[in-house]
Design a protein around this motif. Structure first.
Motif, PDB file in Angstrom:
ATOM      1  N   ARG A 364       0.825  -1.157  -0.002  1.00  0.00           N
ATOM      2  CA  ARG A 364       0.041   0.012  -0.150  1.00  0.00           C
ATOM      3  C   ARG A 364       0.768   1.374   0.001  1.00  0.00           C
ATOM      4  N   GLY A 365       2.120   1.058  -0.372  1.00  0.00           N
ATOM      5  CA  GLY A 365       3.037   2.220  -0.426  1.00  0.00           C
ATOM      6  C   GLY A 365       3.648   2.955   0.667  1.00  0.00           C
ATOM      7  N   ARG A 366       3.320   2.091   1.886  1.00  0.00           N
ATOM      8  CA  ARG A 366       3.665   2.697   3.359  1.00  0.00           C
ATOM      9  C   ARG A 366       5.266   2.294   3.559  1.00  0.00           C
ATOM     10  N   PRO A 367       6.101   3.210   4.081  1.00  0.00           N
ATOM     11  CA  PRO A 367       7.577   2.872   4.061  1.00  0.00           C
ATOM     12  C   PRO A 367       7.547   1.791   5.467  1.00  0.00           C
ATOM     13  N   GLN A 368       8.482   1.105   5.148  1.00  0.00           N
ATOM     14  CA  GLN A 368       8.724  -0.101   6.124  1.00  0.00           C
ATOM     15  C   GLN A 368       9.913  -0.041   6.897  1.00  0.00           C
ATOM     16  N   PRO A 369       9.829  -0.341   8.184  1.00  0.00           N
ATOM     17  CA  PRO A 369      10.896  -0.460   9.016  1.00  0.00           C
ATOM     18  C   PRO A 369      12.024  -0.951   8.842  1.00  0.00           C
ATOM     19  N   PRO A 370      13.448  -0.724   9.306  1.00  0.00           N
ATOM     20  CA  PRO A 370      14.539  -1.711   9.155  1.00  0.00           C
ATOM     21  C   PRO A 370      14.379  -3.015   9.174  1.00  0.00           C
ATOM     22  N   GLY A 371      14.647  -3.900   8.362  1.00  0.00           N
ATOM     23  CA  GLY A 371      14.421  -5.521   8.644  1.00  0.00           C
ATOM     24  C   GLY A 371      13.138  -5.986   8.153  1.00  0.00           C
ATOM     25  N   ALA A 372      12.286  -5.091   7.671  1.00  0.00           N
ATOM     26  CA  ALA A 372      10.841  -5.558   7.022  1.00  0.00           C
ATOM     27  C   ALA A 372      11.154  -5.457   5.631  1.00  0.00           C
ATOM     28  N   ALA A 373      10.683  -6.407   4.861  1.00  0.00           N
ATOM     29  CA  ALA A 373      10.791  -6.485   3.671  1.00  0.00           C
ATOM     30  C   ALA A 373       9.563  -6.097   2.625  1.00  0.00           C
ATOM     31  N   GLY A 374      10.035  -5.568   1.600  1.00  0.00           N
ATOM     32  CA  GLY A 374       9.167  -4.813   0.827  1.00  0.00           C
ATOM     33  C   GLY A 374       9.507  -4.240  -0.473  1.00  0.00           C
ATOM     34  N   GLU A 375       8.939  -3.621  -1.279  1.00  0.00           N
ATOM     35  CA  GLU A 375       9.638  -3.243  -2.708  1.00  0.00           C
ATOM     36  C   GLU A 375      10.624  -2.325  -2.626  1.00  0.00           C
ATOM     37  N   ILE A 376      11.724  -2.480  -3.302  1.00  0.00           N
ATOM     38  CA  ILE A 376      12.614  -1.327  -3.375  1.00  0.00           C
ATOM     39  C   ILE A 376      12.209  -0.130  -4.249  1.00  0.00           C
ATOM     40  N   VAL A 377      12.303   0.990  -3.684  1.00  0.00           N
ATOM     41  CA  VAL A 377      11.789   2.148  -4.413  1.00  0.00           C
ATOM     42  C   VAL A 377      12.927   3.166  -4.212  1.00  0.00           C
ATOM     43  N   VAL A 378      13.261   3.792  -5.373  1.00  0.00           N
ATOM     44  CA  VAL A 378      14.399   4.719  -5.409  1.00  0.00           C
ATOM     45  C   VAL A 378      14.072   5.989  -5.991  1.00  0.00           C
ATOM     46  N   ARG A 379      14.553   6.881  -5.116  1.00  0.00           N
ATOM     47  CA  ARG A 379      14.382   8.665  -5.698  1.00  0.00           C
ATOM     48  C   ARG A 379      15.768   9.098  -5.598  1.00  0.00           C
ATOM     49  N   GLY A 380      15.988   9.999  -6.657  1.00  0.00           N
ATOM     50  CA  GLY A 380      16.976  10.894  -6.980  1.00  0.00           C
ATOM     51  C   GLY A 380      17.209  11.302  -8.290  1.00  0.00           C
ATOM     52  N   PRO A 381      18.251  11.953  -8.675  1.00  0.00           N
ATOM     53  CA  PRO A 381      18.479  12.504  -9.912  1.00  0.00           C
ATOM     54  C   PRO A 381      19.072  11.625 -11.070  1.00  0.00           C
ATOM     55  N   HIS A 382      19.281  10.339 -10.354  1.00  0.00           N
ATOM     56  CA  HIS A 382      19.634   9.342 -11.580  1.00  0.00           C
ATOM     57  C   HIS A 382      18.528   8.387 -11.918  1.00  0.00           C
ATOM     58  N   VAL A 383      17.408   8.650 -11.440  1.00  0.00           N
ATOM     59  CA  VAL A 383      16.272   8.020 -11.868  1.00  0.00           C
ATOM     60  C   VAL A 383      15.898   8.659 -13.420  1.00  0.00           C
ATOM     61  N   MET A 384      15.985   7.757 -14.258  1.00  0.00           N
ATOM     62  CA  MET A 384      15.954   7.995 -15.579  1.00  0.00           C
ATOM     63  C   MET A 384      14.498   8.307 -15.951  1.00  0.00           C
ATOM     64  N   ALA A 385      14.135   8.651 -17.526  1.00  0.00           N
ATOM     65  CA  ALA A 385      13.314   9.328 -17.875  1.00  0.00           C
ATOM     66  C   ALA A 385      12.087   8.276 -18.538  1.00  0.00           C
ATOM     67  N   GLY A 386      12.272   7.214 -18.159  1.00  0.00           N
ATOM     68  CA  GLY A 386      11.116   6.319 -18.528  1.00  0.00           C
ATOM     69  C   GLY A 386      11.673   5.295 -19.396  1.00  0.00           C
ATOM     70  N   TYR A 387      10.596   4.589 -20.178  1.00  0.00           N
ATOM     71  CA  TYR A 387      10.706   3.787 -21.346  1.00  0.00           C
ATOM     72  C   TYR A 387      10.559   4.264 -22.371  1.00  0.00           C
ATOM     73  N   TRP A 388      11.188   4.174 -23.472  1.00  0.00           N
ATOM     74  CA  TRP A 388      11.190   4.440 -24.850  1.00  0.00           C
ATOM     75  C   TRP A 388       9.626   3.790 -25.393  1.00  0.00           C
TER      76      TRP A 388
END
Lengths: 535, 93
Positions: A364-388
């Motif tokens: 449901r998009g809620r941040p998980q505490p250390p140790g808990a598994a979930g989807e890896i989501v990345v934020r930052g200027p290195h995120v590319m522009a999408g799929y061609w």
């Protein structure tokens, strides 16, 4: 320096700072940064002469040769988008890649035009047509010659601006915006067709600099790239070497038997590794009669080096520090572990790049505490522009943070963070499954199997249609024994009922275990059994 | 892929041990296929990992060490090229 946001600026800066340092070497010879710069200008001029305009795609199907590097920077200087096509890519995929990116022009190794021409709706040229090795006199501005002694006496920082004037661009360059596309990088992955990640200049340069700040390549490093330049792991070695003023040595897969000779002959200090390459290197080192090579740094991403393989690499190259990393083309690199950090944190892939963030979110998009598994989501200027040309797929994976408006990448990979922010990768969404009501990943079962002494390779096929959870192992042990030992390491639901032995695991072109090939083995055997039963 | 001919079988220029090592590495070559001097080894299933296997098996079996300048794609291109290099090494040792 900090203002450089275009990928070709990395070469401009390198040629200013290290004009006479060796830039790139292949089996036929080497170019210093000045010669590489000239070859790149020549490539840009040739492409413009063929009508290549800013935004056009230039498809390049070349192995690990110097011309690849010249064409990369030449394409970008022409304002066009560089599209590497791996020579190992099958025709079926080449066709879909060319149809998808619709290049203005395509280049291949001489004599290999036939591998592209039938599927290309554009002119196809052998790279020899560019005459990148032609005598210096043919360069529009030969006055830029830098005297050789420059390399013998390292220029102090203060004199760096001086050579800048001595190496002018032979001709006006397309101005180019940092938000323009620089690269289209095709990845296979979960969709049936290869899809391309759109890499803008700014994000690519940010990623390269962030990685460089962690890995610390030096001007005296010699970086051996034996993995294909057509993959981003190989491709970024060009940027990392240029940022450091290091020497890039290029070899192809057909030269792998000569890897130890290459390491010694050129004094290689840095080598990026995928598991298959690491395994070959360890075996070759074992038969080599010279002392240990001068490797000081080996990095890994793409597919994990298993703990036994890392130990073997350390045994073969005692001076090398090992740096596990985690990345996906959609943001190039997610995390990098401290050198030899695996000793304290086995199986961790490290901390996020500087200036970026990794979150672990539940369904449901809620941040998980250390140790808990979930989807890896990345934020930052290195995120590319999408799929061609794939807006729907792009919208799924590349989203916008509702609070900050920042672009966030939903990787589709699962993992957890520890208390100190180190990431542990569990597997692709596709690799996660439930059996007897227990959630598990192929990776954790593989890790447990590799923990059994005598198991050298392991791959797990999740349960599927007409197929039980299956372990494939490379081992001299009996399947029964492996299953028994697994039972000591995993809860019952996670222990595969079937184990098959293989001489080695089938690999995809980019060195990951080929799960489709494993599925085919199971299917084949099952059909065989049914036929036997029917007979 | 080489076309089977009785002539090439009869006059294989190498010894059976060499053929056994090579066949072990050529997963796309069926036992009925003839191994000719000009068979393309990579087409017959030799990849970089099995090339290294083959190198080490040949060194063991024939008690030779391939020098650096023999460790090239050209050496491992065909059975003929590989046998030529191996034969030279055996004469030297």
């Amino acid at each position: 320096m900090a203002d450089a946001h275009r990928v070709q600026d990395l070469l401009d800066q390198a040629v200013r700072a290290h004009p006479a340092a060796t830039a790139v070497r292949d089996r036929h010879g080497a170019w210093d940064y000045t010669a590489l710069d000239r070859a790149a200008h020549r490539a840009a001029a040739w492409l413009r002469g063929r009508g290549v305009a800013p935004g056009d795609r230039v498809a390049v199907r070349l192995g690990n040769v110097r011309e690849f590097v010249a064409l990369l920077f030449g394409t970008l200087r022409a304002g066009a988008v560089f599209v590497p096509v791996n020579p190992a890519m099958k025709e079926f995929h080449v066709r879909s890649v060319l149809a998808d990116c619709a290049p203005r022009i395509a280049l291949t190794a001489p004599g290999e035009e036939h591998a592209v021409a039938p599927y290309a709706d554009c002119p196809v040229h052998p790279v020899t047509d560019l005459a990148l090795h032609a005598p210096e006199a043919a360069v529009p501005d030969p006055g830029a010659e830098v005297p050789a002694p420059a390399s013998a006496i390292p220029a102090p920082e203060a004199t760096i601006p001086a050579p800048a004037g001595a190496v002018p661009a032979p001709e006006a360059e397309a101005p180019g915006d940092a938000d323009d596309l620089a690269l289209l990088i095709y990845t296979s992955g979960s969709t049936s067709r290869p899809k391309a990640v759109m890499s803008p200049h700014r994000a690519t340069v940010f990623a390269a600099r962030a990685i460089a700040s962690r890995l610390g390549y030096r001007a005296d490093d010699v970086v051996l790239t034996a993995i294909p330049l057509a993959f981003d792991y190989g491709l970024y070695q060009i940027f990392l070497s240029a940022l450091a003023g290091a020497e890039l040595v290029l070899t192809d897969a057909d030269a792998h038997t000569g890897l130890m000779a290459t390491l010694h002959r050129h004094g290689v200090t840095v080598m990026p590794l995928v598991p298959s390459l690491a395994e070959m290197l360890v075996r070759l080192a074992a038969r080599d009669r010279r002392g240990p090579a001068a490797l000081r740094l080996v990095t890994n991403t793409g597919a994990d080096l298993t703990p036994p393989l890392i130990a073997a690499v350390r045994g073969a190259f005692p001076s090398a520090r090992v740096v596990p990393m985690f990345g996906i083309t959609e943001c190039k690199r997610v995390t990098i572990l401290e050198p030899d950090g695996d000793l304290a944190r086995p199986r961790s892939v490290g901390r996020p790049l500087p200036g970026t963030e990794v979150l672990i979110l539940d369904e449901r998009g809620r941040p998980q505490p250390p140790g808990a598994a979930g989807e890896i989501v990345v934020r930052g200027p290195h995120v590319m522009a999408g799929y061609w040309r794939a807006p729907e797929l792009s919208a799924q994976r590349f989203r916008t943070d509702p609070a900050t408006g920042e672009r966030v990448l939903h990787t589709g990979d699962y993992g957890h963070l520890d208390e100190d922010g180190h990431l542990y990768f569990h597997g692709r969404r596709d690799d996660m499954f439930k059996r007897r009501g227990v959630r598990m990943s192929a990776l954790e079962i593989e890790a447990a199997a590799l923990d059994i002494p005598g198991v050298r390779g392991a791959a797990v096929l999740p349960p599927g249609e007409g197929r039980e959870l299956t372990l494939f192992a490379v081992s001299a042990l009996e399947p029964k024994e492996i299953i028994a030992r697994l039972g000591e390491r995993l809860e019952a639901a996670k222990v595969p009922p079937h184990c098959r032995l293989l001489d080695r695991l089938p690999l995809t072109a980019n060195g990951k275990t080929d799960k489709n090939a494993l599925a085919a083995i199971v299917e084949h055997v099952t059909q065989g059994e049914q036929l036997t039963a029917a007979a | 892929m080489a076309t089977p001919t009785s002539a090439s079988t009869a006059s294989a220029p190498w010894d059976p041990g060499f053929e056994e090592v090579l066949r072990g590495a050529l997963r796309l070559l069926s036992p009925d296929d003839v191994l000719a001097p000009d068979t393309c080894l990579s087409t017959a299933g030799m990849d970089s990992m099995s090339t290294i296997d083959t190198l080490m098996r040949l060194e063991d079996r024939y008690d030779v060490a391939f020098p650096d300048d023999a460790l090239t794609g050209e050496t491992f291109a065909t059975p003929g090229s590989l046998w030529t290099v191996l034969s030279e090494l055996r004469t030297q040792s």
